[in-house]
Motif scaffolding. Sequence first.
Motif, PDB file in Angstrom:
ATOM      1  N   ALA A 207       0.825  -1.204   0.000  1.00 41.32           N
ATOM      2  CA  ALA A 207       0.000   0.000   0.000  1.00 41.32           C
ATOM      3  C   ALA A 207       0.859   1.253   0.000  1.00 41.32           C
ATOM      4  CB  ALA A 207      -0.935  -0.006   1.206  1.00 41.32           C
ATOM      5  N   ALA A 208       1.963   1.240   0.744  1.00 39.12           N
ATOM      6  CA  ALA A 208       2.823   2.423   0.822  1.00 39.12           C
ATOM      7  C   ALA A 208       3.375   2.793  -0.546  1.00 39.12           C
ATOM      8  CB  ALA A 208       3.964   2.168   1.803  1.00 39.12           C
ATOM      9  N   GLN A 209       3.779   1.809  -1.321  1.00 41.93           N
ATOM     10  CA  GLN A 209       4.313   2.077  -2.653  1.00 41.93           C
ATOM     11  C   GLN A 209       3.245   2.668  -3.561  1.00 41.93           C
ATOM     12  OE1 GLN A 209       5.779  -1.800  -3.701  1.00 41.93           O
ATOM     13  NE2 GLN A 209       7.706  -1.547  -2.599  1.00 41.93           N
ATOM     14  N   HIS A 210       2.050   2.097  -3.555  1.00 43.58           N
ATOM     15  CA  HIS A 210       0.971   2.621  -4.400  1.00 43.58           C
ATOM     16  C   HIS A 210       0.630   4.065  -4.024  1.00 43.58           C
ATOM     17  CE1 HIS A 210       0.209  -1.634  -5.472  1.00 43.58           C
ATOM     18  NE2 HIS A 210      -0.436  -1.150  -6.522  1.00 43.58           N
ATOM     19  N   LYS A 211       0.527   4.340  -2.731  1.00 45.45           N
ATOM     20  CA  LYS A 211       0.173   5.690  -2.297  1.00 45.45           C
ATOM     21  C   LYS A 211       1.255   6.692  -2.670  1.00 45.45           C
ATOM     22  CE  LYS A 211      -2.757   4.102   1.506  1.00 45.45           C
ATOM     23  NZ  LYS A 211      -2.901   3.966   2.973  1.00 45.45           N
ATOM     24  N   ALA A 212       2.513   6.277  -2.531  1.00 46.10           N
ATOM     25  CA  ALA A 212       3.611   7.181  -2.880  1.00 46.10           C
ATOM     26  C   ALA A 212       3.601   7.509  -4.372  1.00 46.10           C
ATOM     27  CB  ALA A 212       4.948   6.556  -2.471  1.00 46.10           C
ATOM     28  N   VAL A 213       3.342   6.504  -5.208  1.00 52.60           N
ATOM     29  CA  VAL A 213       3.300   6.741  -6.651  1.00 52.60           C
ATOM     30  C   VAL A 213       2.085   7.589  -7.015  1.00 52.60           C
ATOM     31  CG1 VAL A 213       3.139   5.644  -8.918  1.00 52.60           C
ATOM     32  CG2 VAL A 213       4.566   4.626  -7.149  1.00 52.60           C
ATOM     33  N   ALA A 214       0.951   7.341  -6.377  1.00 52.21           N
ATOM     34  CA  ALA A 214      -0.246   8.137  -6.652  1.00 52.21           C
ATOM     35  C   ALA A 214       0.007   9.611  -6.364  1.00 52.21           C
ATOM     36  CB  ALA A 214      -1.422   7.624  -5.823  1.00 52.21           C
ATOM     37  N   GLU A 215       0.714   9.901  -5.300  1.00 50.47           N
ATOM     38  CA  GLU A 215       1.037  11.290  -4.978  1.00 50.47           C
ATOM     39  C   GLU A 215       1.880  11.924  -6.082  1.00 50.47           C
ATOM     40  OE1 GLU A 215       2.900  11.206  -1.184  1.00 50.47           O
ATOM     41  OE2 GLU A 215       1.025  10.909  -0.071  1.00 50.47           O
ATOM     42  N   VAL A 216       2.834  11.158  -6.604  1.00 49.97           N
ATOM     43  CA  VAL A 216       3.674  11.660  -7.690  1.00 49.97           C
ATOM     44  C   VAL A 216       2.834  11.930  -8.933  1.00 49.97           C
ATOM     45  CG1 VAL A 216       5.534  11.038  -9.290  1.00 49.97           C
ATOM     46  CG2 VAL A 216       5.788  10.565  -6.848  1.00 49.97           C
ATOM     47  N   VAL A 217       1.957  11.005  -9.263  1.00 47.25           N
ATOM     48  CA  VAL A 217       1.107  11.163 -10.450  1.00 47.25           C
ATOM     49  C   VAL A 217       0.227  12.396 -10.313  1.00 47.25           C
ATOM     50  CG1 VAL A 217      -0.769  10.138 -11.791  1.00 47.25           C
ATOM     51  CG2 VAL A 217       1.144   8.712 -11.034  1.00 47.25           C
ATOM     52  N   MET A 218      -0.400  12.570  -9.154  1.00 45.52           N
ATOM     53  CA  MET A 218      -1.293  13.706  -8.970  1.00 45.52           C
ATOM     54  C   MET A 218      -0.531  15.030  -9.046  1.00 45.52           C
ATOM     55  SD  MET A 218      -4.330  12.543  -8.820  1.00 45.52           S
ATOM     56  CE  MET A 218      -5.213  14.001  -8.266  1.00 45.52           C
ATOM     57  N   ALA A 219       0.634  15.078  -8.444  1.00 42.92           N
ATOM     58  CA  ALA A 219       1.416  16.314  -8.467  1.00 42.92           C
ATOM     59  C   ALA A 219       1.821  16.688  -9.887  1.00 42.92           C
ATOM     60  CB  ALA A 219       2.652  16.162  -7.581  1.00 42.92           C
ATOM     61  N   ALA A 220       2.138  15.685 -10.693  1.00 43.22           N
ATOM     62  CA  ALA A 220       2.627  15.954 -12.047  1.00 43.22           C
ATOM     63  C   ALA A 220       1.509  16.194 -13.053  1.00 43.22           C
ATOM     64  CB  ALA A 220       3.501  14.795 -12.518  1.00 43.22           C
ATOM     65  N   ALA A 221       0.346  15.590 -12.817  1.00 40.61           N
ATOM     66  CA  ALA A 221      -0.718  15.595 -13.839  1.00 40.61           C
ATOM     67  C   ALA A 221      -1.756  16.686 -13.658  1.00 40.61           C
ATOM     68  CB  ALA A 221      -1.419  14.241 -13.870  1.00 40.61           C
ATOM     69  N   THR A 222      -1.793  17.315 -12.489  1.00 40.19           N
ATOM     70  CA  THR A 222      -2.919  18.202 -12.189  1.00 40.19           C
ATOM     71  C   THR A 222      -2.577  19.682 -12.222  1.00 40.19           C
ATOM     72  OG1 THR A 222      -2.471  18.103  -9.805  1.00 40.19           O
ATOM     73  CG2 THR A 222      -3.951  16.421 -10.740  1.00 40.19           C
ATOM     74  N   ALA A 223      -1.339  20.021 -12.551  1.00 36.11           N
ATOM     75  CA  ALA A 223      -0.927  21.430 -12.641  1.00 36.11           C
ATOM     76  C   ALA A 223      -1.246  22.193 -11.354  1.00 36.11           C
ATOM     77  CB  ALA A 223      -1.602  22.104 -13.836  1.00 36.11           C
ATOM     78  N   GLY A 224      -1.086  21.511 -10.236  1.00 40.54           N
ATOM     79  CA  GLY A 224      -1.268  22.171  -8.955  1.00 40.54           C
ATOM     80  C   GLY A 224      -2.681  22.185  -8.431  1.00 40.54           C
ATOM     81  N   ALA A 225      -3.649  21.693  -9.194  1.00 40.13           N
ATOM     82  CA  ALA A 225      -5.040  21.653  -8.721  1.00 40.13           C
ATOM     83  C   ALA A 225      -5.191  20.617  -7.610  1.00 40.13           C
ATOM     84  CB  ALA A 225      -5.978  21.318  -9.871  1.00 40.13           C
ATOM     85  N   ASP A 226      -5.897  20.970  -6.565  1.00 32.33           N
ATOM     86  CA  ASP A 226      -6.065  20.087  -5.411  1.00 32.33           C
ATOM     87  C   ASP A 226      -7.272  19.179  -5.642  1.00 32.33           C
ATOM     88  OD1 ASP A 226      -5.805  18.902  -2.973  1.00 32.33           O
ATOM     89  OD2 ASP A 226      -6.684  20.564  -1.832  1.00 32.33           O
ATOM     90  N   ILE A 227      -7.056  18.131  -6.428  1.00 34.02           N
ATOM     91  CA  ILE A 227      -8.130  17.213  -6.802  1.00 34.02           C
ATOM     92  C   ILE A 227      -8.143  16.034  -5.835  1.00 34.02           C
ATOM     93  CG2 ILE A 227      -9.035  15.723  -8.632  1.00 34.02           C
ATOM     94  CD1 ILE A 227      -7.557  17.514 -10.638  1.00 34.02           C
ATOM     95  N   PRO A 228      -9.289  15.699  -5.249  1.00 40.72           N
ATOM     96  CA  PRO A 228      -9.352  14.576  -4.313  1.00 40.72           C
ATOM     97  C   PRO A 228      -8.994  13.250  -4.989  1.00 40.72           C
ATOM     98  CG  PRO A 228     -11.331  15.921  -4.166  1.00 40.72           C
ATOM     99  CD  PRO A 228     -10.589  16.380  -5.379  1.00 40.72           C
TER     100      PRO A 228
END
Length: 391
Positions: free
Chosen positions: A235-256
């Motif tokens: 779970a830790a690995q998946h959550k860490a990667v998800a954070e990276v994906v969201m930071a890179a893909a959302t242009a700073g938008a705080d999407i749940p």
Amino acid sequence: MTLESLVPAASAAAASGPEHVTVPVAYDGILLASFGGPEGQDDVIPFLRNVTRGRGIPDERLEEVAHHYRAFGGVSPINAQNRMLKAALEAELASRDIDLPVLWGNRNWDPYLRDTLRGAHEQGHRSLIAIATSAYSSYSSCRQYREDFAAALEETGLAGSLTIDKVRQFFDHPGFVQPFIDGVFSALEELRQQLPGLDVTRDVEVLFTTHSIPSADAERSGPASRGFGPEGAYAAQHKAVAEVVMAAATAGADIPWQLVYQSRSGPPSQPWLEPDINDAIAELPARGVKAVVIVPLGFVSDHMEVLWDLDNEALASCAEHGLIGVRVPTPGVDPAYVSGLVDLVLERVQGTAVDDRPALTALGPWYDVCRPGCCENVRLGFKPAVAGIAP
């Protein structure tokens, strides 16, 4: 046990069990290892018997699962996908003038690993570097492959004459992560076009989904010394990667976003990782969510768990609850992914220093040689495994 023999069937550089091998190794082949799948209606039940071997599950119960495959003519997409991946790897290697053949073997269907290893030895191969088609740490996604290699070596009598190392788990390698970044970005753009005036920070939720596993196995995923908690490294690995994906893909938008699970197959009495993706989807309308981006973060290609459990069941759940659902592609044969897999092989061929290995989360780069006791299966216990220190 001597220091030199801590890791069974390993190359000389890996045999003493270092966390990372920084000595060049002259491999003579790449072993692409995967799950396997049926390729016709007559194959379905024999394939499922292989998958559930040792559990005593009658054919009548297997037929309940078989309808997933029956709906696709009895053909799992995974073998075709592995043929494409093998060809893409060969093309990438050729483009870099790297003379390493790619050999392919499966756990549960033809071509079986034992036959692949037997053929490799007959062709003169003695030192293989393995890529398993799974990016994360758990029993089924890492250790079971290492056990498969050990069992195949024992069955073929090649344990003393063929070595098998394995590339590190690549959950946070840029080549694996970039296709998901691209996919989430594209999905959000698609939703903006479908729903004018969409506020992505209020109206959209991103569901990162992966295969559920027994909670007891999750707790034991990764080295105990890392202290990942009750859901382990998985779970830790998946959550860490998800954070990276969201930071890179959302242009700073705080999407749940949240990590959800799918495709559980154990008895109701056995705890598995939750929430199930369909349960998570059902709760979204009450929070005012209008659209869902489904990201199959735990999968490398569009095999049955993606085509049936996501494209069929999860998207149907979205429609049932009045939500627009968009499913992000898996890496498949994305050029970034294919190139990244070759880069992982070259890390071991060249003995790349740890500081020079790319990793997009603070958890990596992961280990070249699995640590003692990593990813135990509570039900089955420890079996012999290559590419790691016993047990």
